[in-house]
Structures are given as C-alpha cells and as structure tokens.
Design a protein around this motif. Sequence first.
Motif, PDB file in Angstrom:
ATOM      1  N   LEU A   1       0.862  -1.170   0.000  1.00  0.00           N
ATOM      2  CA  LEU A   1       0.000   0.000   0.000  1.00  0.00           C
ATOM      3  C   LEU A   1       0.901   1.224   0.000  1.00  0.00           C
ATOM      4  O   LEU A   1       1.996   1.192   0.550  1.00  0.00           O
ATOM      5  CB  LEU A   1      -0.875   0.048   1.260  1.00  0.00           C
ATOM      6  N   ARG A   2       0.452   2.305  -0.627  1.00  0.00           N
ATOM      7  CA  ARG A   2       1.117   3.592  -0.445  1.00  0.00           C
ATOM      8  C   ARG A   2       0.100   4.455   0.300  1.00  0.00           C
ATOM      9  O   ARG A   2      -0.984   4.712  -0.220  1.00  0.00           O
ATOM     10  CB  ARG A   2       1.475   4.215  -1.796  1.00  0.00           C
ATOM     11  N   VAL A   3       0.446   4.807   1.517  1.00  0.00           N
ATOM     12  CA  VAL A   3      -0.452   5.659   2.298  1.00  0.00           C
ATOM     13  C   VAL A   3       0.258   6.987   2.519  1.00  0.00           C
ATOM     14  O   VAL A   3       1.340   7.037   3.120  1.00  0.00           O
ATOM     15  CB  VAL A   3      -0.836   5.016   3.643  1.00  0.00           C
TER      16      VAL A   3
ATOM     17  N   TRP B   1       4.046   6.449   2.720  1.00  0.00           N
ATOM     18  CA  TRP B   1       4.562   5.203   3.299  1.00  0.00           C
ATOM     19  C   TRP B   1       4.247   4.011   2.417  1.00  0.00           C
ATOM     20  O   TRP B   1       3.112   3.877   1.955  1.00  0.00           O
ATOM     21  CB  TRP B   1       3.949   4.964   4.688  1.00  0.00           C
ATOM     22  N   ASP B   2       5.243   3.153   2.203  1.00  0.00           N
ATOM     23  CA  ASP B   2       4.993   1.861   1.560  1.00  0.00           C
ATOM     24  C   ASP B   2       4.776   0.848   2.676  1.00  0.00           C
ATOM     25  O   ASP B   2       5.639   0.664   3.526  1.00  0.00           O
ATOM     26  CB  ASP B   2       6.194   1.437   0.700  1.00  0.00           C
ATOM     27  N   VAL B   3       3.614   0.222   2.663  1.00  0.00           N
ATOM     28  CA  VAL B   3       3.226  -0.684   3.743  1.00  0.00           C
ATOM     29  C   VAL B   3       2.968  -2.075   3.163  1.00  0.00           C
ATOM     30  O   VAL B   3       2.332  -2.204   2.116  1.00  0.00           O
ATOM     31  CB  VAL B   3       1.942  -0.155   4.439  1.00  0.00           C
TER      32      VAL B   3
ATOM     33  N   ILE C   1       7.572  -0.755   4.645  1.00  0.00           N
ATOM     34  CA  ILE C   1       8.691  -1.095   3.754  1.00  0.00           C
ATOM     35  C   ILE C   1       9.646   0.087   3.693  1.00  0.00           C
ATOM     36  O   ILE C   1      10.837  -0.049   3.917  1.00  0.00           O
ATOM     37  CB  ILE C   1       8.200  -1.473   2.341  1.00  0.00           C
ATOM     38  N   GLU C   2       9.109   1.260   3.415  1.00  0.00           N
ATOM     39  CA  GLU C   2       9.935   2.472   3.382  1.00  0.00           C
ATOM     40  C   GLU C   2       9.026   3.694   3.460  1.00  0.00           C
ATOM     41  O   GLU C   2       7.803   3.594   3.316  1.00  0.00           O
ATOM     42  CB  GLU C   2      10.779   2.536   2.095  1.00  0.00           C
ATOM     43  N   GLY C   3       9.640   4.853   3.684  1.00  0.00           N
ATOM     44  CA  GLY C   3       8.918   6.117   3.646  1.00  0.00           C
ATOM     45  C   GLY C   3       9.500   6.979   2.540  1.00  0.00           C
ATOM     46  O   GLY C   3      10.701   6.907   2.269  1.00  0.00           O
ATOM     47  N   ASN C   4       8.655   7.764   1.876  1.00  0.00           N
ATOM     48  CA  ASN C   4       9.105   8.635   0.789  1.00  0.00           C
ATOM     49  C   ASN C   4       8.815  10.088   1.157  1.00  0.00           C
ATOM     50  O   ASN C   4       7.653  10.466   1.304  1.00  0.00           O
ATOM     51  CB  ASN C   4       8.387   8.273  -0.508  1.00  0.00           C
ATOM     52  N   HIS C   5       9.885  10.891   1.285  1.00  0.00           N
ATOM     53  CA  HIS C   5       9.660  12.282   1.714  1.00  0.00           C
ATOM     54  C   HIS C   5       9.268  13.182   0.551  1.00  0.00           C
ATOM     55  O   HIS C   5       8.863  14.311   0.733  1.00  0.00           O
ATOM     56  CB  HIS C   5      10.896  12.843   2.432  1.00  0.00           C
TER      57      HIS C   5
HETATM   58 MG   LIG Z   1       8.892   2.118  -2.610  1.00  0.00          MG
END
Ligand SMILES: [Mg+2]
Length: 340
Positions: A199-201, A296-298, A308-312
């Motif tokens: 998921l991308r939240v 956020w990649d969940v 999984i990771e966070g994208n700023h």
């Molecule tokens: Mg990613």
Amino acid sequence: MGAVNRLYRRARFFVRRVTSFDRERVMQFARQSATLSKAPVWWVAADMAWCAVRYETTFENYSEWDFRILRGRERRTYMTDPKSFHLSRRLNDDSIRGVFDDKLQFAHRFGDELGRAWLDVTATDVAALAAFLEGRERVITKNPGGVGGNGITMRDVATVGDTAAFREELLRTGETLVEEVLEQHPEMARLYPGSVNSLRVVTYRDPDDVVHVLAAVLKVGNGGVIDNFSNGGMYTMLDADGRALHAASDEEGHPFETHPITGVAITGYQVPLYPEVLELVDRLARRVPEMPYIGWDVAITPERPVVIEGNHNTGVFQSKPSVSGIRRGLLPRYRAAMRF
Ligand SMILES: [Mg+2]
Ligand SMILES: Nc1ncnc2c1ncn2[C@@H]1O[C@H](COP(=O)(O)OP(=O)(O)O)[C@@H](O)[C@H]1O
C-alpha cells in the motif's frame, strides 16, 4: 504568497521542465491522450502546455489523469507532481532527508515497525553475512539509496555460492542492504503471489498533531517480483475502510477490472487488517516530526502491517477518470489538511 510571485515561480518551473524535456516522450503522452477524444495531436500538445502553466501538471500527469476529457472545474481539483514537490520542499526539513533517502538510516530509525530482519553489509563481516543467509531460502538485496524499484534484487540463497565472493559483489554493485523476504498475508497473496503487494499511504501531520490520510493506494505486481510501476505493476485507490474503489491501471493506463494473472476482482477488494494499517501509519507519521508529509509503503504480513519504506517526496496517486468514472482529484483533501 502574492499571485504574481506564484505565477513567476510556476513559469520558471515550467520553463525548466520544457528545456529539459524529451520531445518524443511528450508526443507519446500527447498521442495517448489524443486517443481519448477526437482532437488532433497538435491540439492536445497545446492543451498539455496550457495545463502545465494553469494547473501545474507534468505531461505524465496530464496523461495519467486523462486531463484531455476533463473540464476546467474538474481539472482544478487535481493534485499534481510539481504541486506535491513544492509542498514537500516547503513542509519537510531537507536537512534530515537522509532518514528516508537512505534505507539503512530508515531501518535504524523505524526498526521495530519493519517486521523483517536486515543486515548492513558495509558494517559487518563475511561471517555475519553467512549467518544471515543460513536457513533462508531467499533474500532481497537493495541499494540503500535506490528509488523506483531500481537496485533491488531477489536472490535464491542456494545459488549464492561462496559467501566472501558474494559479499564482494554486493559491495561492488552497491546492494549493501540485505533483507529477509517479507511473507505477505494470504489475502494479499491471493491478489498476486509473485510480489509483495504494498500500500502507499500518504500522510500529513498537521501543526496540531492530527495525522491526516491524504491518499491510500493499493499497488499490485503483475509479472515482476516487485510491485512498482516500472516492473509492470498497477494501482487502484482505497476508500476510508481499505476497500478498492475501482479497477486498477498500470503505467500505460491499461484498466484491470480483474488481475490478469490471478483473475481476482480488483473493484471492491478488501485490504486485510486495514484498521491496523491506519494505526501503523498514525504511529509512523509521528516518528519524524521534521518531516510531516510522507508517503509510506506498507506491506501486510500474516500477523500485522509493516513499513517497507517512507518517501519524503512522494508521488501523487489519484483515481484515473477513464478507468474509475471519478472526475475529481485529491487537491481539496490536501488543501483542507494542509491549509493552503
Ligand atoms: Mg517504494
Ligand atoms: N523485504 C522485502 N520482502 C519482499 N518484498 C520487498 C521487500 N522490500 C521491498 N520489496 C518489494 O519491492 C518493492 C520496492 O521496495 P522499496 O523498498 O519501496 O524500494 P523503492 O524505493 O525502489 O520503491 C516493494 O513495494 C515490495 O514489492
């Protein structure tokens, strides 16, 4: 900010993009959009340029959200990549972006929410790597600075051979973060078992410490071992309860009412453990107060959702009009939360 100032900023941004643009790629997007209507390609290209100035769309945005078939008052409601880029520049403190740009720093900072074992090859020796591989069938190796699915490799441990040589290879290629492969929830695997479907939240933590969910997206792999667009993946938008609102679409804009490999129906698909997902992103969003606007990649494991990771500098995800029938973007939601 004054209107003149704002126009100037937009125009400058636009000129920068135009001078660095790839003509063939733009025409490809124009042709893609032209097929939606009877308009000639030159007209579509002119409309694209107009929208770039008026609504701050990239050529990709224009094509992804079918601006060709939208009216002005509909176009006005769309969040765009340049708008999002400016917001992250304004709201997020760039000086600590390393927490998100460097997956190793991220792993240190968010350790307990990762839900998987990992190893920093640069900080450990051959014996530690051998111990990490021991008893595992597969591992994922990542370039800690990679984005968009680049520099990520799924490896069968059986084919690794000599651990010292493997370690040298990782140091040479830069894939120095070794991770345990996440096991996904059976309900997520049912969608497409070949990749961990994430998921991308996108969240925004406002100055009163309220965490807003600006967008919730279901990404599904299609043929690849990772689910990113660049690997054939597709996405759809979720409602507030984690249910897919409509068919998914891939990078080329193809609609998928059902998954082409598994045949699972996408519209109405219910993401498992969704209340826990909302709790997770709420905790995550409070963790780095200097960076309030994050995507956020969940992943959902059989036990719980993990990050999984966070994208700023998160990309923008919205319903595609020609696929969903929805002709309204998320800008009003961003505006209400961020108060601009
Ligand atoms: Mg990613
Ligand atoms: N530990 C893991 N186990 C299984 N799949 C993973 C793992 N890490 C990443 N992936 C897959 O790779 C995709 C991209 O990973 P991510 O760390 O978000 O890299 P990027 O910055 O390139 O987007 C994820 O969405 C997921 O599908």
